[in-house]
Design a protein around this motif. Structure first.
Motif, mmCIF file in Angstrom:
data_model
loop_
_atom_site.group_PDB
_atom_site.id
_atom_site.type_symbol
_atom_site.label_atom_id
_atom_site.label_comp_id
_atom_site.label_asym_id
_atom_site.label_seq_id
_atom_site.Cartn_x
_atom_site.Cartn_y
_atom_site.Cartn_z
ATOM 1 N N ASN A 43 43.210 -36.887 4.245
ATOM 2 C CA ASN A 43 42.932 -35.750 5.120
ATOM 3 C C ASN A 43 41.429 -35.643 5.310
ATOM 4 O O ASN A 43 40.677 -35.760 4.340
ATOM 5 C CB ASN A 43 43.430 -34.440 4.498
ATOM 6 N N GLU A 44 40.991 -35.408 6.550
ATOM 7 C CA GLU A 44 39.556 -35.259 6.794
ATOM 8 C C GLU A 44 39.290 -34.258 7.920
ATOM 9 O O GLU A 44 39.236 -34.622 9.089
ATOM 10 C CB GLU A 44 38.910 -36.589 7.136
ATOM 11 N N PRO A 45 39.086 -32.986 7.566
ATOM 12 C CA PRO A 45 38.590 -32.050 8.578
ATOM 13 C C PRO A 45 37.070 -32.187 8.679
ATOM 14 O O PRO A 45 36.387 -32.445 7.686
ATOM 15 C CB PRO A 45 38.983 -30.682 8.038
ATOM 16 N N THR A 46 36.540 -32.033 9.868
ATOM 17 C CA THR A 46 35.101 -32.145 10.080
ATOM 18 C C THR A 46 34.662 -31.219 11.204
ATOM 19 O O THR A 46 35.442 -30.910 12.093
ATOM 20 C CB THR A 46 34.704 -33.603 10.404
ATOM 21 N N PHE A 47 33.449 -30.739 11.124
ATOM 22 C CA PHE A 47 32.885 -29.973 12.232
ATOM 23 C C PHE A 47 31.395 -30.232 12.297
ATOM 24 O O PHE A 47 30.757 -30.610 11.316
ATOM 25 C CB PHE A 47 33.187 -28.472 12.124
ATOM 26 N N GLY A 48 30.838 -30.051 13.485
ATOM 27 C CA GLY A 48 29.418 -30.323 13.684
ATOM 28 C C GLY A 48 28.792 -29.353 14.656
ATOM 29 O O GLY A 48 29.476 -28.698 15.441
ATOM 30 N N ILE A 49 27.478 -29.264 14.581
ATOM 31 C CA ILE A 49 26.695 -28.418 15.481
ATOM 32 C C ILE A 49 25.583 -29.275 16.065
ATOM 33 O O ILE A 49 24.844 -29.937 15.331
ATOM 34 C CB ILE A 49 26.102 -27.206 14.744
ATOM 35 N N HIS A 50 25.479 -29.295 17.395
ATOM 36 C CA HIS A 50 24.410 -30.012 18.095
ATOM 37 C C HIS A 50 23.524 -28.960 18.751
ATOM 38 O O HIS A 50 23.980 -28.179 19.579
ATOM 39 C CB HIS A 50 24.980 -30.934 19.176
ATOM 40 N N TYR A 51 22.250 -28.958 18.375
ATOM 41 C CA TYR A 51 21.314 -27.971 18.907
ATOM 42 C C TYR A 51 20.213 -28.695 19.679
ATOM 43 O O TYR A 51 19.582 -29.614 19.163
ATOM 44 C CB TYR A 51 20.723 -27.152 17.759
ATOM 45 N N TYR A 52 19.980 -28.282 20.932
ATOM 46 C CA TYR A 52 18.914 -28.876 21.749
ATOM 47 C C TYR A 52 17.581 -28.231 21.378
ATOM 48 O O TYR A 52 17.363 -27.050 21.607
ATOM 49 C CB TYR A 52 19.190 -28.655 23.237
ATOM 50 N N LEU A 53 16.682 -29.015 20.790
ATOM 51 C CA LEU A 53 15.359 -28.515 20.439
ATOM 52 C C LEU A 53 14.444 -28.464 21.665
ATOM 53 O O LEU A 53 13.610 -27.576 21.799
ATOM 54 C CB LEU A 53 14.726 -29.411 19.367
ATOM 55 N N TRP A 54 14.593 -29.457 22.540
ATOM 56 C CA TRP A 54 13.738 -29.553 23.732
ATOM 57 C C TRP A 54 14.509 -30.303 24.803
ATOM 58 O O TRP A 54 15.216 -31.266 24.504
ATOM 59 C CB TRP A 54 12.451 -30.304 23.380
ATOM 60 N N ILE A 62 15.653 -33.709 23.099
ATOM 61 C CA ILE A 62 15.645 -33.938 21.655
ATOM 62 C C ILE A 62 16.690 -33.009 21.061
ATOM 63 O O ILE A 62 16.673 -31.804 21.314
ATOM 64 C CB ILE A 62 14.262 -33.669 21.035
ATOM 65 N N ARG A 63 17.602 -33.585 20.282
ATOM 66 C CA ARG A 63 18.689 -32.819 19.681
ATOM 67 C C ARG A 63 18.657 -32.917 18.168
ATOM 68 O O ARG A 63 18.373 -33.974 17.615
ATOM 69 C CB ARG A 63 20.039 -33.357 20.124
ATOM 70 N N LEU A 64 18.988 -31.819 17.524
ATOM 71 C CA LEU A 64 19.228 -31.805 16.085
ATOM 72 C C LEU A 64 20.734 -31.706 15.916
ATOM 73 O O LEU A 64 21.366 -30.764 16.389
ATOM 74 C CB LEU A 64 18.542 -30.619 15.411
ATOM 75 N N MET A 65 21.312 -32.709 15.268
ATOM 76 C CA MET A 65 22.765 -32.765 15.121
ATOM 77 C C MET A 65 23.113 -32.712 13.634
ATOM 78 O O MET A 65 22.566 -33.470 12.839
ATOM 79 C CB MET A 65 23.291 -34.057 15.742
ATOM 80 N N ASN A 94 21.025 -35.505 11.903
ATOM 81 C CA ASN A 94 20.541 -36.524 12.819
ATOM 82 C C ASN A 94 19.571 -35.860 13.817
ATOM 83 O O ASN A 94 19.884 -34.836 14.403
ATOM 84 C CB ASN A 94 21.745 -37.117 13.569
ATOM 85 N N LEU A 95 18.401 -36.454 13.986
ATOM 86 C CA LEU A 95 17.450 -36.018 15.018
ATOM 87 C C LEU A 95 17.467 -37.110 16.078
ATOM 88 O O LEU A 95 17.170 -38.267 15.802
ATOM 89 C CB LEU A 95 16.043 -35.870 14.426
ATOM 90 N N ARG A 96 17.836 -36.742 17.322
ATOM 91 C CA ARG A 96 18.083 -37.747 18.337
ATOM 92 C C ARG A 96 17.317 -37.448 19.623
ATOM 93 O O ARG A 96 17.282 -36.306 20.075
ATOM 94 C CB ARG A 96 19.579 -37.769 18.624
ATOM 95 N N TYR A 97 16.739 -38.499 20.204
ATOM 96 C CA TYR A 97 16.109 -38.409 21.504
ATOM 97 C C TYR A 97 17.002 -39.116 22.515
ATOM 98 O O TYR A 97 17.349 -40.274 22.340
ATOM 99 C CB TYR A 97 14.717 -39.048 21.497
ATOM 100 N N ASP A 98 17.397 -38.421 23.595
ATOM 101 C CA ASP A 98 18.223 -38.998 24.649
ATOM 102 C C ASP A 98 17.386 -39.210 25.893
ATOM 103 O O ASP A 98 16.661 -38.318 26.336
ATOM 104 C CB ASP A 98 19.383 -38.059 25.004
ATOM 105 N N LEU A 99 17.489 -40.402 26.465
ATOM 106 C CA LEU A 99 16.805 -40.690 27.723
ATOM 107 C C LEU A 99 17.481 -39.938 28.864
ATOM 108 O O LEU A 99 18.667 -39.641 28.797
ATOM 109 C CB LEU A 99 16.852 -42.201 27.999
ATOM 110 N N PRO A 100 16.715 -39.614 29.933
ATOM 111 C CA PRO A 100 17.334 -38.899 31.065
ATOM 112 C C PRO A 100 18.356 -39.757 31.806
ATOM 113 O O PRO A 100 18.366 -40.924 31.776
ATOM 114 C CB PRO A 100 16.168 -38.556 31.969
#
Length: 100
Positions: A43-54, A62-65, A94-100
């Motif tokens: 069994n594996e329940p999981t949840f996450g929060i992705h927050y846009y820093l900029w 730039i996202r903090l996940m 995770n700190l992530r930079y996404d290209l446009p």
């Protein structure tokens, strides 16, 4: 902006059935001579929060996940005196930079 995600995963690794002699019916049986590494349930329940820093439409964002996951595992056979299930909590950041 913030995004919340969640998921639940479940695995039931039934090996077969056998007939009960008292009362009839069937019940799951372990594979013959199965090692303690053979899973019965996971069994594996999981949840996450992705927050846009900029965020900028021309430069990307730039996202903090963050993610939390809890895993519970039950093998078919365990050694005498060992716990019947194993539990594990995991946290990912995770700190992530996404290209446009």
């Amino acid at each position: 902006m913030c995004t919340v995600t969640g998921n639940y995963g479940y695995g039931d690794f039934g090996a077969g059935t056998s007939v009960l002699t008292s009362g009839g019916g069937t019940c799951p049986t372990a594979p013959v001579a199965s090692p303690n590494s053979a899973n019965r349930y996971i069994n594996e329940p999981t949840f996450g929060i992705h927050y846009y820093l900029w965020r900028n439409p021309n430069y990307g964002d730039i996202r903090l996940m963050t993610q939390y996951s809890y895993v519970s595992r039950t093998p078919w056979r365990v050694a005498s005196g060992s716990p019947a299930t194993a539990h594990l909590s995991m946290i990912y950041v995770n700190l992530r930079y996404d290209l446009p």
